[in-house]
Design a protein around this motif. Structure first.
Motif, PDB file in Angstrom:
ATOM      1  N   TYR A   1      -0.122   6.625  -8.278  1.00 41.92           N
ATOM      2  CA  TYR A   1      -0.097   6.025  -6.940  1.00 41.92           C
ATOM      3  C   TYR A   1       1.253   5.357  -6.719  1.00 41.92           C
ATOM      4  O   TYR A   1       1.940   4.971  -7.671  1.00 41.92           O
ATOM      5  CB  TYR A   1      -1.246   5.043  -6.717  1.00 41.92           C
ATOM      6  N   VAL A   2       1.614   5.259  -5.452  1.00 39.29           N
ATOM      7  CA  VAL A   2       2.857   4.600  -5.068  1.00 39.29           C
ATOM      8  C   VAL A   2       2.500   3.304  -4.365  1.00 39.29           C
ATOM      9  O   VAL A   2       1.748   3.300  -3.383  1.00 39.29           O
ATOM     10  CB  VAL A   2       3.716   5.499  -4.155  1.00 39.29           C
ATOM     11  N   VAL A   3       3.039   2.213  -4.865  1.00 39.47           N
ATOM     12  CA  VAL A   3       2.730   0.894  -4.330  1.00 39.47           C
ATOM     13  C   VAL A   3       3.467   0.705  -3.010  1.00 39.47           C
ATOM     14  O   VAL A   3       4.658   1.002  -2.886  1.00 39.47           O
ATOM     15  CB  VAL A   3       3.143  -0.200  -5.331  1.00 39.47           C
ATOM     16  N   GLY A   4       2.757   0.214  -2.017  1.00 39.73           N
ATOM     17  CA  GLY A   4       3.368  -0.066  -0.726  1.00 39.73           C
ATOM     18  C   GLY A   4       3.869  -1.493  -0.641  1.00 39.73           C
ATOM     19  O   GLY A   4       3.597  -2.331  -1.506  1.00 39.73           O
ATOM     20  N   GLU A   5       4.602  -1.777   0.423  1.00 39.89           N
ATOM     21  CA  GLU A   5       5.109  -3.129   0.635  1.00 39.89           C
ATOM     22  C   GLU A   5       3.939  -4.100   0.806  1.00 39.89           C
ATOM     23  O   GLU A   5       3.048  -3.888   1.624  1.00 39.89           O
ATOM     24  CB  GLU A   5       6.000  -3.163   1.881  1.00 39.89           C
ATOM     25  N   GLY A   6       3.940  -5.135   0.000  1.00 40.88           N
ATOM     26  CA  GLY A   6       2.832  -6.075   0.032  1.00 40.88           C
ATOM     27  C   GLY A   6       1.541  -5.505  -0.511  1.00 40.88           C
ATOM     28  O   GLY A   6       0.464  -6.063  -0.281  1.00 40.88           O
ATOM     29  N   GLY A   7       1.660  -4.409  -1.256  1.00 47.05           N
ATOM     30  CA  GLY A   7       0.474  -3.747  -1.780  1.00 47.05           C
ATOM     31  C   GLY A   7      -0.007  -4.341  -3.088  1.00 47.05           C
ATOM     32  O   GLY A   7       0.500  -5.357  -3.562  1.00 47.05           O
ATOM     33  N   ARG A   8      -0.997  -3.672  -3.673  1.00 50.53           N
ATOM     34  CA  ARG A   8      -1.625  -4.195  -4.873  1.00 50.53           C
ATOM     35  C   ARG A   8      -1.632  -3.139  -5.963  1.00 50.53           C
ATOM     36  O   ARG A   8      -1.607  -1.931  -5.691  1.00 50.53           O
ATOM     37  CB  ARG A   8      -3.062  -4.656  -4.563  1.00 50.53           C
ATOM     38  N   VAL A   9      -1.644  -3.601  -7.197  1.00 44.56           N
ATOM     39  CA  VAL A   9      -1.717  -2.731  -8.356  1.00 44.56           C
ATOM     40  C   VAL A   9      -3.014  -3.001  -9.096  1.00 44.56           C
ATOM     41  O   VAL A   9      -3.617  -4.069  -8.955  1.00 44.56           O
ATOM     42  CB  VAL A   9      -0.514  -2.916  -9.300  1.00 44.56           C
ATOM     43  N   ILE A  10      -3.425  -2.040  -9.890  1.00 40.88           N
ATOM     44  CA  ILE A  10      -4.691  -2.134 -10.614  1.00 40.88           C
ATOM     45  C   ILE A  10      -4.409  -2.210 -12.102  1.00 40.88           C
ATOM     46  O   ILE A  10      -3.476  -1.567 -12.610  1.00 40.88           O
ATOM     47  CB  ILE A  10      -5.589  -0.923 -10.281  1.00 40.88           C
ATOM     48  N   GLY A  11      -5.169  -3.039 -12.827  1.00 40.52           N
ATOM     49  CA  GLY A  11      -5.023  -3.107 -14.274  1.00 40.52           C
ATOM     50  C   GLY A  11      -5.181  -1.725 -14.901  1.00 40.52           C
ATOM     51  O   GLY A  11      -6.064  -0.958 -14.511  1.00 40.52           O
ATOM     52  N   LEU A  12      -4.325  -1.399 -15.858  1.00 40.25           N
ATOM     53  CA  LEU A  12      -4.252  -0.030 -16.376  1.00 40.25           C
ATOM     54  C   LEU A  12      -5.590   0.468 -16.910  1.00 40.25           C
ATOM     55  O   LEU A  12      -6.020   1.573 -16.602  1.00 40.25           O
ATOM     56  CB  LEU A  12      -3.184   0.046 -17.475  1.00 40.25           C
ATOM     57  N   SER A  13      -6.282  -0.349 -17.687  1.00 44.02           N
ATOM     58  CA  SER A  13      -7.548   0.099 -18.262  1.00 44.02           C
ATOM     59  C   SER A  13      -8.606   0.335 -17.196  1.00 44.02           C
ATOM     60  O   SER A  13      -9.580   1.070 -17.425  1.00 44.02           O
ATOM     61  CB  SER A  13      -8.065  -0.923 -19.282  1.00 44.02           C
ATOM     62  N   LYS A  14      -8.414  -0.273 -16.015  1.00 44.20           N
ATOM     63  CA  LYS A  14      -9.392  -0.094 -14.945  1.00 44.20           C
ATOM     64  C   LYS A  14      -9.351   1.319 -14.381  1.00 44.20           C
ATOM     65  O   LYS A  14     -10.356   1.811 -13.863  1.00 44.20           O
ATOM     66  CB  LYS A  14      -9.156  -1.125 -13.838  1.00 44.20           C
ATOM     67  N   LEU A  15      -8.208   1.982 -14.469  1.00 42.76           N
ATOM     68  CA  LEU A  15      -8.157   3.393 -14.073  1.00 42.76           C
ATOM     69  C   LEU A  15      -9.059   4.216 -14.994  1.00 42.76           C
ATOM     70  O   LEU A  15      -9.764   5.124 -14.545  1.00 42.76           O
ATOM     71  CB  LEU A  15      -6.721   3.912 -14.119  1.00 42.76           C
TER      72      LEU A  15
END
Length: 232
Positions: A127-141
């Motif tokens: 995924y590509v993070v957008g401006e002001g976006g959010r990331v997910i903890g790696l193990s959660k994928l």
């Protein structure tokens, strides 16, 4: 809950009708008591199934426990994603990161909802993070992939389900891409009986739909799917 950490429950990530093989069971999540009650009922039903096939499983020392083994395998392993809740999925502010995130070679075991034969392979997620976006903890994928794989499935819908879940968690993203590479026992042990054939499915959105986009190229260069199957 702080603004810095947001949680999505499994119910928010579902996209299939309750009760379907690739959806959650009614009354999800089941309590331990409900699971063991299901095992008891499934054990009795599978014994009748073996009876219908002319199998003297009660007197066969190798098969006398098979109905219960099969019932337990469905409830606690093969279809666990239909009955057992996972922990909530958390996301965090990207803190200015606006690049691509890729996790490769997430192992999955699933089951074909047509013939109830196992599906085995790997999932690649980007995924590509957008401006002001959010990331997910790696193990959660990994947890998302496991939640949807441990059910009856067809690979195409499984790919879409994982994509949709990541899209919901990674708010304000610029694009999501999911590729599943898997082999199907329903191909290798029945019908055509061809060993080694693998299936590749991809669900993409946002910038990944642009063929000349650098993110799409970076993702596929990273996973390097080849004719041999799962290797990068």
């Amino acid at each position: 809950m702080s603004e810095n950490t947001r949680r999505k429950t499994h119910t928010e990530l579902e996209c299939v009708q309750v009760g379907y093989a690739n959806g959650v069971a009614p009354n999800f999540p089941l309590t331990d008591e409900q699971k063991w009650d299901m095992v008891d009922k499934a054990e009795a039903a599978y014994g009748q199934f073996l009876d219908a096939l002319g199998c003297d499983w009660r007197n066969d020392p190798n098969s006398s426990e098979t109905p219960r083994r099969v019932a337990k395998a469905y409830v606690f392993d093969l279809w666990e994603g239909r009955y057992t809740a996972m922990s909530d999925i958390t996301s965090f502010p990207s803190d200015g990161y606006d690049g691509i995130v890729i996790e490769r070679n997430i192992p999955i075991t699933s089951m074909c909802s047509h013939h109830h034969q196992t599906i085995g392979g790997v999932v690649h997620i980007g995924y590509v993070v957008g401006e002001g976006g959010r990331v997910i903890g790696l193990s959660k994928l990994n947890r998302i992939a496991e939640l949807f794989a441990r059910r009856g499935a067809i690979q195409e819908q499984l790919t879409s389900a994982i994509h949709n879940a990541v899209n919901k968690v990674c708010e304000k993203n610029r694009g999501i891409i999911v590729t599943v590479v898997a082999t199907h026992n329903c191909v290798s042990c029945r019908g055509i009986k061809h060993q080694g054939a693998s299936m590749v499915t991809t669900k993409a959105s946002g910038v990944f739909m642009e063929n000349d986009n650098q993110a799409r190229k970076e993702f596929f260069d990273s996973i390097k799917i080849n004719n041999g199957g799962h290797q990068i």
